[in-house]
Design a protein around this motif. Sequence first.
Motif, short mmCIF file in Angstrom:
data_model
loop_
_atom_site.label_atom_id
_atom_site.label_comp_id
_atom_site.label_asym_id
_atom_site.label_seq_id
_atom_site.Cartn_x
_atom_site.Cartn_y
_atom_site.Cartn_z
N TRP A 1 5.18 3.98 8.97
CA TRP A 1 4.43 3.03 8.14
C TRP A 1 3.14 2.59 8.83
CZ3 TRP A 1 3.33 2.04 3.57
CH2 TRP A 1 2.85 0.81 3.13
N GLN A 2 3.21 2.28 10.13
CA GLN A 2 2.00 1.86 10.84
C GLN A 2 0.95 2.97 10.88
OE1 GLN A 2 3.57 0.64 14.67
NE2 GLN A 2 3.49 -1.52 14.11
N THR A 3 1.39 4.20 11.08
CA THR A 3 0.44 5.30 11.20
C THR A 3 -0.17 5.66 9.86
OG1 THR A 3 1.83 6.12 13.01
CG2 THR A 3 0.09 7.58 12.24
N VAL A 4 0.63 5.61 8.80
CA VAL A 4 0.07 5.84 7.46
C VAL A 4 -1.01 4.80 7.17
CG1 VAL A 4 0.59 5.70 4.99
CG2 VAL A 4 2.05 7.05 6.49
N CYS A 5 -0.72 3.53 7.50
CA CYS A 5 -1.69 2.46 7.24
C CYS A 5 -2.96 2.62 8.07
CB CYS A 5 -1.05 1.09 7.50
SG CYS A 5 0.18 0.58 6.29
N MET A 6 -2.79 2.86 9.39
CA MET A 6 -3.94 2.81 10.29
C MET A 6 -4.67 4.14 10.43
SD MET A 6 -3.93 -0.32 10.86
CE MET A 6 -5.35 -0.34 11.94
N VAL A 7 -3.99 5.26 10.19
CA VAL A 7 -4.66 6.56 10.31
C VAL A 7 -5.06 7.09 8.94
CG1 VAL A 7 -4.50 8.92 11.19
CG2 VAL A 7 -3.44 7.06 12.46
N ALA A 8 -4.07 7.30 8.05
CA ALA A 8 -4.39 7.87 6.74
C ALA A 8 -5.24 6.90 5.91
CB ALA A 8 -3.10 8.22 5.99
N PHE A 9 -4.72 5.66 5.70
CA PHE A 9 -5.47 4.68 4.93
C PHE A 9 -6.77 4.32 5.64
CE2 PHE A 9 -1.38 2.80 2.86
CZ PHE A 9 -1.20 3.97 2.15
N GLY A 10 -6.73 4.26 6.98
CA GLY A 10 -7.94 3.95 7.75
C GLY A 10 -9.02 4.99 7.55
N ASP A 11 -8.64 6.28 7.62
CA ASP A 11 -9.61 7.36 7.40
C ASP A 11 -10.21 7.28 6.01
OD1 ASP A 11 -9.33 8.38 9.92
OD2 ASP A 11 -8.17 10.14 9.34
N MET A 12 -9.33 7.09 5.01
CA MET A 12 -9.81 7.05 3.62
C MET A 12 -10.73 5.86 3.39
SD MET A 12 -6.54 8.36 1.34
CE MET A 12 -5.20 7.57 2.25
N ALA A 13 -10.37 4.71 3.97
CA ALA A 13 -11.20 3.52 3.79
C ALA A 13 -12.56 3.69 4.46
CB ALA A 13 -10.49 2.30 4.35
N LYS A 14 -12.56 4.27 5.68
CA LYS A 14 -13.83 4.46 6.40
C LYS A 14 -14.73 5.46 5.68
CE LYS A 14 -11.76 5.21 10.29
NZ LYS A 14 -11.63 5.73 11.67
N GLU A 15 -14.12 6.51 5.12
CA GLU A 15 -14.93 7.48 4.37
C GLU A 15 -15.57 6.82 3.16
OE1 GLU A 15 -12.33 10.69 3.41
OE2 GLU A 15 -12.03 11.28 5.51
N THR A 16 -14.81 5.93 2.49
CA THR A 16 -15.35 5.23 1.33
C THR A 16 -16.50 4.32 1.73
OG1 THR A 16 -13.18 5.26 0.23
CG2 THR A 16 -14.78 3.64 -0.55
N VAL A 17 -16.33 3.58 2.83
CA VAL A 17 -17.38 2.67 3.30
C VAL A 17 -18.62 3.46 3.71
CG1 VAL A 17 -18.02 1.05 5.13
CG2 VAL A 17 -15.81 0.84 3.99
N GLU A 18 -18.40 4.60 4.39
CA GLU A 18 -19.54 5.42 4.82
C GLU A 18 -20.35 5.91 3.63
OE1 GLU A 18 -18.89 9.24 6.91
OE2 GLU A 18 -20.07 8.30 8.50
#
Length: 300
Positions: free
Chosen positions: A277-294
Motif C-alpha cells: 500500500w505504501q509503495t503504490v501510494c508513494m511510487v505509482a501514485f507519486g509518479d502519476m501525480a508528478k507527471e500531471t503536475v509537470e
Amino acid sequence: MVAIEKGEIKASALLLGAGLNFFEVTSLGQPLEVIKTTMAANRSDAFGMALRRIWARGGFFGFYQGLIPWAWIEASSKGAVLLFVASETDRATRSIGFGNFSAGITSGMMGGLVQAYATVGFCTCMKTAEITKQKVMEAGGKPASTWSTFRDAYNRGGIRGINKGVNAVAVRQVTNWGSRFGLSRMAENTIRSVTGKTDESQKLNAGEKILASGLGGGLSAWNQPIEVVRVEMQSMKADPNRPANLNMLSTVRYIYQENGLRGLYRGVTPRVGLGIWQTVCMVAFGDMAKETVEKLVGGK
C-alpha cells in the motif's frame, strides 16, 4: 521517475509527498501499522490474537491508535522529504548515466535516510509507545494521554528519549525505500519487456505502474527482522527479562533467545500488505501525480 527541473515542480514534490503519505496512513496504512507493530512487540501472538488484542484495547479506533498526532505529523513530513529527496537524487543519478533500477534504488535509499533522521525517528518512537504501552485501565486506572507519554519519555531521556531506536529506524528506512523504489523499477522493466514498451519514453499505464509498485512493496518486506528489532527497542511493554539500554545487537540476541528465528519475522504478513500500500501510494501514485503536475507547469 520524472526528472524535476522547474522550481514550481520542485515545490510541488513537497506538497505531493505530504498529501500522498497523509492519504496512505489515514486509509489503510495505520491499521496495518498497528497490527504489524502489535505482532512484532507480542511475538507469541498469532494474527487472530493480535486483532483481538487491538480490538480489546480500543475497538475500531484501536486500529488507529497513534494516528493523531504522531502518524499525521510523520506522514505530512516524511512524505514530503521522501518524494523531494528521491526525485532530486533520481534526477542527479540519471544525469550521470544511472539506469532505471540503479537510479531507483539509490534515490529510495537517500530518501529513506533523510526521512529517518529528519522526522521518522521520533514519530515512530511515539507511535510505538502508544501501541505497546500497558493498559492501566485493566487495573482500574486511566491510561496516560498521548502528550503525557511524550513528556514522560522526554523527561526521562531528553531528545534521545523520544528518538529511541532511531538508528534502527534509519537502517529500516534505507532498506525499505531502496528496496521499494529499486524493486518497483525492476518490475517496471520486466513489464516493459513483456508489453514491448522497451523505450522509456513509452509510458506505462496506471494499472502497470500499480502492479509494479505492488510487487516492489511486497518484496521489500525481506527486512522484517530490522523492523522487529526497531519495535522492540521502542516498545514500552513490561518485560522483566528484557535488558536495559538495548542497542541493535543486544536486541537481536534478546529476541532470538526469547522467540528463536521466527521471532525476528513476527508481523511479516501485515508488513507485506503495508509495503504494497505504501509503495503504490508513494511510487505509482507519486509518479502519476508528478507527471500531471509537470504537464500543467509545462503548459503555462
